[in-house]
Design an enzyme around this catalytic site. Structure first.
Site, mmCIF file in Angstrom:
data_model
loop_
_atom_site.group_PDB
_atom_site.id
_atom_site.type_symbol
_atom_site.label_atom_id
_atom_site.label_comp_id
_atom_site.label_asym_id
_atom_site.label_seq_id
_atom_site.Cartn_x
_atom_site.Cartn_y
_atom_site.Cartn_z
ATOM 1 N N HIS A 304 0.851 -1.189 0.000
ATOM 2 C CA HIS A 304 0.000 0.000 0.000
ATOM 3 C C HIS A 304 0.880 1.229 0.000
ATOM 4 C CE1 HIS A 304 -3.022 2.969 1.272
ATOM 5 N NE2 HIS A 304 -3.933 2.104 0.868
ATOM 6 N N ASP A 362 -7.770 -4.486 -0.445
ATOM 7 C CA ASP A 362 -8.329 -4.755 -1.769
ATOM 8 C C ASP A 362 -8.251 -6.237 -2.113
ATOM 9 O OD1 ASP A 362 -8.879 -2.010 -2.466
ATOM 10 O OD2 ASP A 362 -6.722 -1.737 -2.643
#
Length: 427
Positions: A304, A362
């Site tokens: 991320h 995600d």
């Protein structure tokens, strides 16, 4: 602190927030020095004051109004989280009931929205449809488009939170040629969305409580995430004084990008590509390509930009993922077994561990949504639905900030210097 480039120094005030890095106030820098700062992507620039969401990427910490995301996702539902983001406090039982009732009473959309929807091709991407539908709300609700009127902002906030599930479900039903299902006021926010998505007029639809909880958790985990690209877009768009529906439509458009809200869609597409290559037997070969910088192959759903540690939302989503797969008997589904094999390698292989390429939210939310039956193309629409409350909270905060101005980034110009036009016959 002070700054000097050889000329007399300029004093720059330093401000401290309640937590997080201090900031240097450079508002008078250009007036006093004739220079701008240069910060592509605004990675080192605080563009606003905010009291809504705080992220510490090094610690892997996410706070909504001071509350850790782990506590909210475990002890609160999405309606409580919406109340918290909008008003700054968690409601008591009476306040929650009143807020939920208010949202529930606004879930229907104007019937003419159906005609607007039918102007799209059946195979249009849901996010193309959502961008149009959300922007079109301003054409139907003229009584709540004045961004400077607190009452207008209040009702538009409730309308957007209430109507986004209806619009997402309508976009899905339209794409598969099924009749639209109207909202049911006796269902929860997540349960109502599932009903509008998967029920048909032919037979009763019973909401699975495991899936209902999973979807509610997805909404909570995606509700806000500080000054990300789409939130900054909503703020910048709203800074011009445009109506809330238009500002949120701009956020939806920004979220569509694969580097932002489209990440979980890209993740599932990656899994399906590996599956087509040969499935689990090809995982080792795929990971070798990921490690090869010249291959151009990327590992989607891992790592991320902000979190340099484990994404705190990912741990919560991992629990939900396992619950959903077990409840639906999908533990042996080839695609999900493939996902688990990728997860294992990423958590154990030194290459990925040393680079802190942990599975992110995600990765797991995409798997959960696929298990629920949500098509991959609709994943970003679900994200937009959840993020709407955060966008609205940020927009309202900006409008209430006495320091807010229309956004106007500056530039480092590298084009041609002044030159004169030559007559066409002499060029």
């Amino acid at each position: 602190m002070s700054f000097s480039n050889g000329s007399p120094s300029v004093d720059l005030p330093v401000y401290s927030g309640s937590i997080g890095p201090d900031v240097i106030d450079i508002r008078k820098l250009y007036a006093q020095t004739g220079m701008f700062t240069y910060d592509p992507g605004f990675l080192s620039t605080a563009a606003c004051q905010s009291a809504i969401t705080y992220i510490d990427g090094d610690k892997g910490e996410l706070l909504y109004r001071g509350y850790p995301i782990e506590q909210l996702a475990t002890h609160c539902d999405f309606m409580e989280t919406c109340h918290l983001l909008l008003y700054g406090n968690l409601p008591d039982a009476k306040g929650k009931a009143a807020f939920t009732r208010n949202v529930t009473q606004h879930t229907m959309v104007n019937e003419q929205m159906q005609f607007f929807l039918r102007g799209f091709r059946r195979d249009a991407h849901p996010m193309a449809i959502m961008t149009g539908l959300v922007g079109a709300l301003s054409a139907f609700y003229h009584d709540s488009t004045d961004i400077n009127n607190p009452e207008h902002r209040e009702i538009s906030a409730i309308r957007l939170i209430a109507k986004l599930p209806t619009l997402v479900a309508m976009a899905y039903k339209y794409s598969i040629g099924q009749p639209f299902m109207y909202p049911k006021n006796d269902l929860s926010y997540a349960g109502n969305f599932l009903h509008m998505m998967f029920a048909t007029p032919c037979e009763p639809y019973v909401v699975n409580p495991v899936i209902e909880r999973a979807l509610d958790r997805i909404f909570v985990l995606h509700a806000d995430h500080e000054q990300n690209a789409s939130t900054s877009t909503v703020r910048l768009c709203g800074s011009s004084g445009t109506n809330p529906f238009a500002a949120i439509a701009a956020g939806v458009a920004c979220l569509w990008g694969p580097a932002h809200g489209g990440a979980n869609e890209a993740c599932l597409n990656m899994l399906e590509e590996i599956q087509a290559m040969g499935g689990i037997s090809k995982v080792g070969e795929f990971m070798s390509q990921v490690k090869d910088k010249n291959s151009g192959v990327k590992l989607m759903g891992f790592g991320h930009r902000v979190y340099k540690n484990y994404d705190p939302r990912a741990k919560l989503m991992q629990e939900t993922c396992n619950e959903v797969l077990a409840a639906m008997g999908l533990e042996n589904d080839p695609l999900f077994k493939l996902a688990k094999a990728l997860e294992k390698i990423a958590l154990e292989d030194d290459y990925f561990v040393s680079r802190k390429l942990y599975p992110n939210v995600d990765f797991y939310s995409g798997i959960v949504q696929r298990a629920i039956g949500i098509p991959v193309k609709l994943f970003t629409g679900i994200f937009a639905l959840a993020r709407t409350v955060g966008w609205i909270a940020q927009l309202n905060e900006m409008i209430g900030d006495p320091e807010y101005k229309i956004g106007r980034p500056r530039q480092l110009f590298t084009g041609a210097e002044r030159r004169d036009v030559v007559e066409i016959s002499k060029r």
